[in-house]
Enzyme design. Sequence first.
Site, mmCIF file in Angstrom:
data_model
loop_
_atom_site.group_PDB
_atom_site.id
_atom_site.type_symbol
_atom_site.label_atom_id
_atom_site.label_comp_id
_atom_site.label_asym_id
_atom_site.label_seq_id
_atom_site.Cartn_x
_atom_site.Cartn_y
_atom_site.Cartn_z
ATOM 1 N N ARG A 167 3.903 -19.985 45.048
ATOM 2 C CA ARG A 167 3.328 -19.112 45.017
ATOM 3 C C ARG A 167 2.031 -19.326 46.221
ATOM 4 O O ARG A 167 1.084 -19.109 45.567
ATOM 5 C CB ARG A 167 2.082 -18.053 44.435
ATOM 6 C CG ARG A 167 3.374 -17.174 43.172
ATOM 7 C CD ARG A 167 3.991 -16.102 44.100
ATOM 8 N NE ARG A 167 5.379 -15.631 42.896
ATOM 9 C CZ ARG A 167 6.646 -15.748 42.984
ATOM 10 N NH1 ARG A 167 6.586 -16.601 44.360
ATOM 11 N NH2 ARG A 167 7.457 -15.365 42.176
ATOM 12 N N SER A 251 1.217 -7.521 41.237
ATOM 13 C CA SER A 251 0.814 -7.866 40.157
ATOM 14 C C SER A 251 -0.892 -8.747 39.983
ATOM 15 O O SER A 251 -0.966 -9.140 40.936
ATOM 16 C CB SER A 251 2.069 -9.509 39.482
ATOM 17 O OG SER A 251 2.993 -9.219 39.323
ATOM 18 N N GLU A 348 -4.292 -12.905 41.639
ATOM 19 C CA GLU A 348 -3.040 -12.963 42.503
ATOM 20 C C GLU A 348 -3.921 -12.581 44.008
ATOM 21 O O GLU A 348 -3.523 -13.254 44.555
ATOM 22 C CB GLU A 348 -2.120 -12.450 42.610
ATOM 23 C CG GLU A 348 -1.574 -13.309 43.523
ATOM 24 C CD GLU A 348 0.553 -12.237 43.116
ATOM 25 O OE1 GLU A 348 0.554 -12.649 42.401
ATOM 26 O OE2 GLU A 348 0.813 -11.425 44.209
HETATM 27 P P1 NAP Z 1 9.284 -11.131 35.390
HETATM 28 O O1 NAP Z 1 10.642 -10.431 36.034
HETATM 29 O O2 NAP Z 1 8.683 -10.597 33.949
HETATM 30 O O3 NAP Z 1 8.676 -12.228 35.380
HETATM 31 C C1 NAP Z 1 7.370 -13.321 34.683
HETATM 32 C C2 NAP Z 1 7.371 -14.247 34.574
HETATM 33 O O4 NAP Z 1 9.176 -15.055 34.413
HETATM 34 C C3 NAP Z 1 7.582 -14.955 36.191
HETATM 35 O O5 NAP Z 1 6.750 -15.712 36.415
HETATM 36 C C4 NAP Z 1 9.174 -15.844 36.679
HETATM 37 O O6 NAP Z 1 9.124 -16.161 37.412
HETATM 38 C C5 NAP Z 1 9.826 -15.548 35.076
HETATM 39 N N1 NAP Z 1 11.449 -15.458 34.997
HETATM 40 C C6 NAP Z 1 12.096 -14.386 34.373
HETATM 41 N N2 NAP Z 1 13.412 -14.643 34.800
HETATM 42 C C7 NAP Z 1 12.914 -15.854 34.661
HETATM 43 C C8 NAP Z 1 14.701 -16.789 35.025
HETATM 44 N N3 NAP Z 1 15.702 -16.610 35.043
HETATM 45 N N4 NAP Z 1 13.687 -18.258 35.737
HETATM 46 C C9 NAP Z 1 12.546 -18.213 35.715
HETATM 47 N N5 NAP Z 1 12.190 -17.789 35.839
HETATM 48 C C10 NAP Z 1 12.555 -16.441 35.248
HETATM 49 O O7 NAP Z 1 7.845 -10.946 36.067
HETATM 50 P P2 NAP Z 1 7.728 -9.474 37.424
HETATM 51 O O8 NAP Z 1 6.536 -8.974 36.979
HETATM 52 O O9 NAP Z 1 8.287 -8.280 36.324
HETATM 53 O O10 NAP Z 1 8.544 -9.511 38.667
HETATM 54 C C11 NAP Z 1 9.457 -9.250 39.260
HETATM 55 C C12 NAP Z 1 9.740 -10.198 39.799
HETATM 56 O O11 NAP Z 1 9.003 -10.219 40.853
HETATM 57 C C13 NAP Z 1 9.569 -12.056 39.532
HETATM 58 O O12 NAP Z 1 10.029 -13.025 40.118
HETATM 59 C C14 NAP Z 1 8.150 -12.080 39.967
HETATM 60 O O13 NAP Z 1 8.312 -13.273 39.939
HETATM 61 C C15 NAP Z 1 8.082 -11.335 41.664
HETATM 62 N N6 NAP Z 1 6.224 -11.405 41.799
HETATM 63 C C16 NAP Z 1 6.115 -11.925 43.190
HETATM 64 C C17 NAP Z 1 5.248 -11.667 43.366
HETATM 65 C C18 NAP Z 1 4.580 -12.158 44.748
HETATM 66 O O14 NAP Z 1 5.497 -13.212 45.003
HETATM 67 N N7 NAP Z 1 3.328 -12.275 44.885
HETATM 68 C C19 NAP Z 1 4.335 -10.695 42.847
HETATM 69 C C20 NAP Z 1 4.554 -9.929 42.447
HETATM 70 C C21 NAP Z 1 6.238 -9.978 41.532
HETATM 71 P P3 NAP Z 1 9.589 -16.434 39.289
HETATM 72 O O15 NAP Z 1 7.989 -15.803 39.329
HETATM 73 O O16 NAP Z 1 9.912 -17.576 38.985
HETATM 74 O O17 NAP Z 1 9.966 -14.965 39.296
#
Ligand code: NAP
Length: 353
Positions: A167, A251, A348
């Site tokens: 990020r 987020s 963020e």
């Molecule tokens: P989530 O799926 O509940 O995941 C929360 C955290 O756990 C994130 O840091 C995610 O990593 C990690 N995670 C979950 N499963 C994983 C796996 N199998 N292997 C490695 N890491 C794992 O998160 P959420 O808030 O609902 O968001 C869904 C996705 O959207 C996530 O990938 C999140 O990062 C992404 N997102 C990105 C942004 C952005 O780029 N600005 C904003 C909002 C949400 P990762 O973050 O590496 O995926």
Amino acid sequence: MNIKENYPLSSLTTIGLGGPAKYIIECESPAEIKEAINFSREKNLKFYVLSGGSNVVFPDKGFDGVILLLRNKFQAFEVLEQDSDSIILKINAGENWDSFVKFAVENGYSGIECLSGIPGSVGATPVQNVGAYGQEIKDVFVSLNAIDVNTLEEKSFSNEECKFDYRQSRFKKEDKEKYVITDVTLKLSKTESPKIKYPELQKYISENTKYDSTDSLKEKLKIVRESVIEIRKRKSMVIDIHDPNTRSCGSFFMNPVLDEISYQNFLENAKELNPPSYKSGDRYKIPAAWLIENSGFYKGYKYMGVGISTNHTLALVNYNGTTTQLIELANLIRGKVFEKFGLKLTPEPEIIA
Ligand code: NAP
């Protein structure tokens, strides 16, 4: 130049907060961007580049400067190169990101299907190396062009030069506010099947779709895109005017990434709670949502006119509140998480003073 005066920023941000901007200038080309920068210089005003408005919080008093609005309608992309395996496309920065993902999926170009349903513009994606469900923009990123705001010269940055991290990129760190990104070049595959890495997505696809590895690439990409959008909708992470939980910046906090020593200290502190973590290289990602939920907060928590989304602990929502209230709530959460786990949550969205 299309200039508006005293324009409410609340109408240009997904969280619906922010007082008036002194000037808003809609820019539809690099030449207009340069003109708008010159306009702000002549008036001796600061300027800020706004696209989707999904990752920024403006103060209640507004912005005493010039907003360069890059929400352009000018032609979406140019094909630079292609062969039977891949395609290289240059996309204008102000284009809506999700419309571009939809286009890629419909045409059978893979590599960004898991990044479906993310609000904001194409130009914003490299700034924070947007990622979701195991895909990151850096994996398909070739280069970008940007205007140096001091010299007005156009400069190109390769993947390596952007210094991508979790990020993060140079445009969020040492070169913050130094460049206006005008276009982004991505390389997408015409042959590679989507990689469905995250269990949440795997589970949704196996339980709700007819995904079959023998399907055509277009069909597989379509299923992945629809599944990601559905998962995000359930968490109110897809902008929908009928869902009050989507009046947010998505987020609000980044997931802390810890080195080995900090991770061991954290585990020592939290061992009875059995915290989740994900290894990423030699570092450990801790879900910020888990930290928040284990510091006394919960989905639907209210603080005056703002609160935590009823569908996702990481999203702070504006019901009928103010930026001041939002910042107070964010500080309350950060304070409690720090008190309990010794970890500092980083917001963020960009918070404009
Ligand atoms: P989530 O799926 O509940 O995941 C929360 C955290 O756990 C994130 O840091 C995610 O990593 C990690 N995670 C979950 N499963 C994983 C796996 N199998 N292997 C490695 N890491 C794992 O998160 P959420 O808030 O609902 O968001 C869904 C996705 O959207 C996530 O990938 C999140 O990062 C992404 N997102 C990105 C942004 C952005 O780029 N600005 C904003 C909002 C949400 P990762 O973050 O590496 O995926």
